[in-house]
Design an enzyme around this catalytic site. Structure first.
Site, short mmCIF file in Angstrom:
data_model
loop_
_atom_site.label_atom_id
_atom_site.label_comp_id
_atom_site.label_asym_id
_atom_site.label_seq_id
_atom_site.Cartn_x
_atom_site.Cartn_y
_atom_site.Cartn_z
N HIS A 1 0.84 -1.21 0.00
CA HIS A 1 0.00 0.00 0.00
C HIS A 1 0.87 1.25 0.00
CE1 HIS A 1 -3.83 1.94 1.96
NE2 HIS A 1 -3.28 2.73 1.06
N LEU B 1 2.29 6.58 -4.96
CA LEU B 1 3.44 7.14 -5.67
C LEU B 1 3.07 8.33 -6.53
CD1 LEU B 1 5.49 3.96 -6.62
CD2 LEU B 1 5.47 5.30 -4.51
N ASN C 1 -5.20 5.82 -6.98
CA ASN C 1 -5.90 7.10 -6.84
C ASN C 1 -5.03 8.26 -7.30
OD1 ASN C 1 -4.24 6.72 -4.56
ND2 ASN C 1 -5.44 8.17 -3.34
N ASP D 1 -9.13 2.71 -3.10
CA ASP D 1 -8.50 3.35 -1.94
C ASP D 1 -8.35 4.84 -2.16
OD1 ASP D 1 -7.06 3.42 0.60
OD2 ASP D 1 -5.34 3.89 -0.65
N HIS E 1 -10.91 0.64 1.69
CA HIS E 1 -10.69 1.69 2.69
C HIS E 1 -11.96 1.69 3.54
CE1 HIS E 1 -9.19 5.92 3.75
NE2 HIS E 1 -10.30 5.75 4.43
N HIS F 1 -5.25 -0.53 6.17
CA HIS F 1 -4.92 0.31 7.33
C HIS F 1 -5.92 0.21 8.49
CE1 HIS F 1 -7.70 2.80 5.06
NE2 HIS F 1 -6.77 3.26 4.26
N ASP G 1 1.12 2.55 3.69
CA ASP G 1 0.21 3.62 3.30
C ASP G 1 1.01 4.91 3.10
OD1 ASP G 1 -2.06 5.01 2.57
OD2 ASP G 1 -2.89 5.16 4.59
N PHE H 1 -4.62 14.57 4.27
CA PHE H 1 -4.32 13.39 5.08
C PHE H 1 -3.12 12.66 4.50
CE2 PHE H 1 -8.90 14.09 5.57
CZ PHE H 1 -9.07 13.98 6.95
N GLY H 2 -2.25 12.13 5.34
CA GLY H 2 -1.19 11.27 4.83
C GLY H 2 0.15 11.45 5.51
#
Length: 426
Positions: free
Chosen positions: A55, A58, A89, A147, A174, A233, A306, A324-325
């Site tokens: 997961h 890139l 995505n 996702d 997700h 996740h 992730d 987010f991330g």
């Protein structure tokens, strides 16, 4: 020929050694040494099979300012990953065989970690019409997922599972109920109330997992092949309990946990720092302890990063507006080697399995062990400690919630099928 001398061996089957590992023709030729042009002193280090990340985002195509194939796959090999599943995505989403082939061809030409693209479950990841799974698989897709978005239509998810089953493709979800999650930016609870921040409740995850497991049960009943559901996740104790019950009932479901959910909690949000903003959000210490137990007892199958890079300008926005991330490809193993193995006694072979055999099993790949004749996709790990320095990251996301943490277990040599793709032995 490469010879790694006097090195400990660690894989899912246990620890052993020291051994002298001779590598040639892309394979392990011997564990008892031999003649080689290049000799590496493995004293004090341990050798493991190369990691596989299920997961990672890139960002290519469309958001190369955040990450691209070169920076992401270079970050991967620096983190000990020889194989990586990229999320679809992107802009536009990876929902055509042409897009899958383009990613694979470019990644192959780079000669770093091997890329295994995931493709969108639905066209445009809009959750309405299924993407052409058969053509995507022929092009090289290894997994289907929307996702980055939640699968709101249970009928579409059921149809996707039924379509993917005879192709041998897992469908990853997700698992958050969008209606319950709403605009939450951190875990819903007393701390969110105290900070005045909108919360994302643990029930949002649990409710969606419960629904998706029933959808899987339906697909299993209706399909002659075996549908496979993968929960991404996982972050809550209740979600883990539902997963454990499903596995005991024999449902074909797998799940992953992330380095950030295993090492950080909602307490980090007290500083209102968007570096800690992630979806699903960082949870409570109780949730974290449940995840660790799930790793130990096999309820959780894999550790997946992730990896979600953004520009620094985006992550420096206020907590409500920042994306987010968290990026973690280069620190995932050292982080968990230190925080779980060194500090808590988590068994090292099990930890390695969660980076190797576990994710490989999710994709239907055979295990990779350290034995004569095995593919020489390997990582040499040093227990020498050093602090996390995001300025030195290969990833374009040169920031980290773990900046300054002192970690051991750093990859110092990564090989893909016997070819050195990362070396930091000095």
């Amino acid at each position: 020929m490469i010879l790694i001398r006097n090195v400990r061996l660690v894989d899912a089957r246990g620890e052993r050694g020291p051994a002298d590992v001779l590598i040639g023709e892309g394979r392990i030729l011997s564990l008892e040494g031999g003649e080689a042009k290049q000799v590496v002193d493995g004293t004090g280090c341990f050798l493991a099979p190369g990691f596989l990340d299920l997961h990672a985002h890139l960002r290519e195509p469309g958001e190369e300012v955040k990450e691209d194939l070169f920076s992401g796959l270079l970050a991967a090999v620096r983190g000990g990953y020889t194989d990586l599943v990229s999320m679809p995505n992107t802009k536009p989403p990876v929902d055509t065989p042409e897009a899958v082939r383009a990613l694979k061809e470019k990644a192959k030409a780079l000669g770093l970690a091997r890329l295994h693209p995931a493709a969108a479950l639905t066209l445009g990841q809009e959750g309405k019409h299924l993407a052409p799974a058969g053509l995507l698989r022929e092009a090289g897709a290894v997994l289907l997922t929307d996702d980055g978005r939640t699968n709101e239509d249970a009928g579409v998810l059921a149809a996707g599972l039924l379509m993917a089953a005879p192709l041998g493709l897992p469908v990853a979800v997700h698992a958050e109920d969008a209606g319950l999650r709403r605009n939450g930016v951190m875990n819903d609870g007393p701390l969110a109330d105290l900070l005045g921040l909108p919360g994302n409740p643990p029930e949002a995850e649990a409710a969606r997992i419960a629904r998706d497991l029933e959808v899987l049960r339906y697909a299993l009943r209706r399909s002659q092949a075996t549908p496979r559901l993968h929960v991404q996740h996982l972050s809550t104790k209740r979600g883990l309990e539902l997963l454990r019950e499903a596995k005991r009932a024999g449902l074909p479901v797998t799940a992953e946990a992330t380095p950030h959910h295993l090492t950080l909690t909602e307490e980090a949000l007290k500083a209102f720092d968007p570096l800690f903003k992630v979806a699903p959000p960082l949870r409570t210490r109780e949730d974290q302890e449940a995840l660790v137990e799930g790793l130990l007892d096999g309820t959780l199958d894999a550790i997946a990063t992730d990896h979600a890079p953004h520009t620094l300008a985006e992550k420096e926005m206020d907590l409500l507006r920042a994306p987010f991330g968290i990026p973690s490809l280069e620190v995932a193993f050292p982080l968990l080697y230190t925080e779980l193995h060194l500090k808590r006694g988590f068994p090292l072979p099990r930890l390695v399995a969660l980076f190797t055999d576990g994710p490989r099993q999710v994709l239907g790949l055979p295990p990779l062990h350290l034995e004569e004749g095995a593919e020489a996709s390997l990582v040499l790990l040093s227990p020498k400690e050093r602090p996390v320095d995001p300025r030195a990251f290969a990833s374009k996301a040169r920031y980290s919630p773990w900046a300054g943490w002192v970690l051991g277990g750093w990859p110092v040599l990564t090989l893909v099928a016997g070819r050195i793709v990362h070396e930091a032995l000095k």
